[in-house]
Design a protein around this motif. Structure first.
Motif, PDB file in Angstrom:
ATOM      1  N   UNK A 121      47.299  51.286  47.847  1.00 47.48           N
ATOM      2  CA  UNK A 121      48.722  50.941  47.931  1.00 47.48           C
ATOM      3  C   UNK A 121      49.145  50.070  46.752  1.00 47.48           C
ATOM      4  N   UNK A 122      48.315  49.073  46.442  1.00 42.97           N
ATOM      5  CA  UNK A 122      48.643  48.136  45.371  1.00 42.97           C
ATOM      6  C   UNK A 122      48.717  48.848  44.021  1.00 42.97           C
ATOM      7  N   UNK A 152      57.595  44.921  51.372  1.00 40.55           N
ATOM      8  CA  UNK A 152      57.504  44.498  52.771  1.00 40.55           C
ATOM      9  C   UNK A 152      56.921  45.613  53.628  1.00 40.55           C
ATOM     10  N   UNK A 153      57.329  46.862  53.370  1.00 39.80           N
ATOM     11  CA  UNK A 153      56.804  47.987  54.142  1.00 39.80           C
ATOM     12  C   UNK A 153      55.291  48.124  53.958  1.00 39.80           C
ATOM     13  N   UNK A 154      54.835  47.991  52.709  1.00 41.71           N
ATOM     14  CA  UNK A 154      53.397  48.116  52.439  1.00 41.71           C
ATOM     15  C   UNK A 154      52.621  47.001  53.141  1.00 41.71           C
ATOM     16  N   UNK A 157      53.573  58.296  49.521  1.00 37.22           N
ATOM     17  CA  UNK A 157      54.736  59.097  49.120  1.00 37.22           C
ATOM     18  C   UNK A 157      55.998  58.238  49.072  1.00 37.22           C
ATOM     19  N   UNK A 158      56.170  57.354  50.047  1.00 36.59           N
ATOM     20  CA  UNK A 158      57.365  56.502  50.099  1.00 36.59           C
ATOM     21  C   UNK A 158      57.361  55.505  48.941  1.00 36.59           C
ATOM     22  N   UNK A 159      56.197  54.937  48.636  1.00 37.72           N
ATOM     23  CA  UNK A 159      56.098  53.986  47.523  1.00 37.72           C
ATOM     24  C   UNK A 159      56.500  54.657  46.214  1.00 37.72           C
ATOM     25  N   UNK A 160      55.976  55.840  45.967  1.00 33.06           N
ATOM     26  CA  UNK A 160      56.303  56.542  44.723  1.00 33.06           C
ATOM     27  C   UNK A 160      57.774  56.947  44.703  1.00 33.06           C
ATOM     28  N   UNK A 161      58.291  57.382  45.852  1.00 34.36           N
ATOM     29  CA  UNK A 161      59.694  57.810  45.924  1.00 34.36           C
ATOM     30  C   UNK A 161      60.652  56.663  45.585  1.00 34.36           C
ATOM     31  N   UNK A 162      60.206  55.411  45.776  1.00 37.95           N
ATOM     32  CA  UNK A 162      61.090  54.271  45.503  1.00 37.95           C
ATOM     33  C   UNK A 162      61.458  54.160  44.028  1.00 37.95           C
TER      34      UNK A 162
END
Length: 392
Positions: A72-73, A96-98, A127-132
């Motif tokens: 994640x990091x 915050x989500x992570x 996927x959500x992290x990259x989409x940000x």
């Protein structure tokens, strides 16, 4: 360690090479913030993959948890590497989500989800992290071909994570740890290969981006006026060319010409004239920060190029420019010096080139000079005719 993991040990080695290369670039040119983030991201990814490759699938769940957290990091840091080129940041909501997901999947906790569902959670979170980062990269895609490629690669990485999450979701996994291990044993080489390809693609694009930024930085250094630290005529010409190509449109033009500047040089010397030019340029740079670009085009003449989104404020900007120059105060021996400027502006109409817009604003400056100086005159259209109209 399995044969597939022995093969994939090459991936962290390549990540380590990328990290070192990017770190060297970051040390050589400290202005390249994206190089620092990218070097850190690949270093974290290298550590994560190394631990994942050597860990015992049936061993400590905390080791597996370490690989998830570092995964994640690394993703967040990589996204930040892309966004930092455009002075953007990973949203705090994503951070915050992570953190919440990391707490949620923590092993041996009463709230921990079933082990079988963690794969979907990890891939979906990735996927959500990259989409940000996609929105910021989409907005910058027209800046250059490199920016377009960067958006495409990040989008592909996002889709790869979403696809892996979908595979895990539509293929039911048994509740036992053995069934989970069997499921991922079959998919492990596929998932890791996809991650390897995407990781190397991201690394190549980051190197391209940073190389592009280094070249652009050297070009921009040659576009800065040495005395005033605003753009010079070379920068003005480049911006006009980019406008003609539709890359960075110009909406309005403000031309600033200092009044009776020759008297400053004659009465106080050229060093005093340089001081006045530096102070005027600093005030203009601060005034147009975020609303336009200022270039010095002659001895005492400046041009401010304003993007279309600030068209409505063009007249107010021109008036504020006159006031900003008139309010300048200098230290001794120039403490009695009063500097004013004649200002001309033109709100660009359809079919008028940026060069023609500057010419029309220049005519407005000439009108301001003949009208007594320390004036703001706009080249405006009234009743279908272009007229020069004093506004301040």
């Amino acid at each position: 360690m399995s044969g597939s993991n022995a093969f994939l040990i090459l991936i962290p080695a390549l990540y380590a090479v990328l990290s070192v290369a990017l770190l060297i670039v970051a040390v050589v040119d400290r202005k390249l913030v994206s190089a620092r983030w990218a070097a850190l991201g690949f270093a974290i990814a290298c550590a994560s993959i190394l631990v994942d490759g050597f860990r015992d699938p049936d061993g400590s769940r905390w080791v597996n948890y370490f690989t998830v957290i570092t995964h994640f990091l690394a993703l967040m840091v990589m996204v930040q590497a892309f966004l930092s080129r455009h002075a953007r940041h990973v949203p705090l909501s994503i951070v915050a989500m992570v953190v919440l997901v990391a707490i949620y999947v923590m092993p041996s906790m009463p709230w921990a989800p079933p082990y079988a569902s963690r794969g979907f959670i990890v891939q979906a979170t990735g996927a959500i992290v990259i989409a940000s980062g996609l929105q910021g990269l989409w907005q910058a895609r027209r800046n250059s071909m490199v920016d377009m490629i960067a958006f495409a690669v990040v989008l592909a990485a996002c889709l790869s994570y979403a696809g892996k999450a979908g595979v895990v979701l539509v293929n039911p996994i048994g509740p036992s740890l053995a069934e989970v291990s069997d499921f991922y044993r079959n998919l492990n080489i596929v998932f890791q290969s996809i991650s390897a390809v995407m990781g190397m693609s991201v690394g190549i694009v980051l190197l391209m981006m940073i190389g592009h930024d280094m070249v652009r930085s050297r070009i921009e250094e040659g576009e800065i006026d040495a005395l005033t630290q605003v753009g010079n005529r070379r920068q003005l010409e480049r911006l006009l060319d980019e406008d003609a190509r539709g890359r960075q449109p110009i909406g309005g033009v403000v031309v600033i010409d200092l009044d009776h500047f020759k008297r400053v040089n004659d009465n106080f010397g050229h060093d005093a004239g340089d001081t006045v030019l530096r102070e005027v340029a600093a005030r203009l740079k601060a005034l147009y920060d975020g609303t336009g670009t200022v270039c010095r085009t002659g001895g005492e003449e400046f041009v401010a190029l304003v993007p279309p989104e600030n068209n409505a404020a063009l007249a107010q900007l021109a008036i504020a420019t006159r006031k900003a120059v008139a309010e300048l105060a200098f230290e001794r021996p120039l403490n009695q010096l009063k500097v004013t400027a004649s200002i001309g502006f033109y709100l660009r109409e359809q079919g008028v080139s940026a060069r023609q817009a500057i010419q029309r604003a220049d005519r407005a400056v000439y009108c301001a000079k003949t009208d007594g100086r320390d004036r703001v005159v706009g080249a405006v259209v009234e009743g279908g005719l272009q007229v020069l109209k004093a506004v301040a």
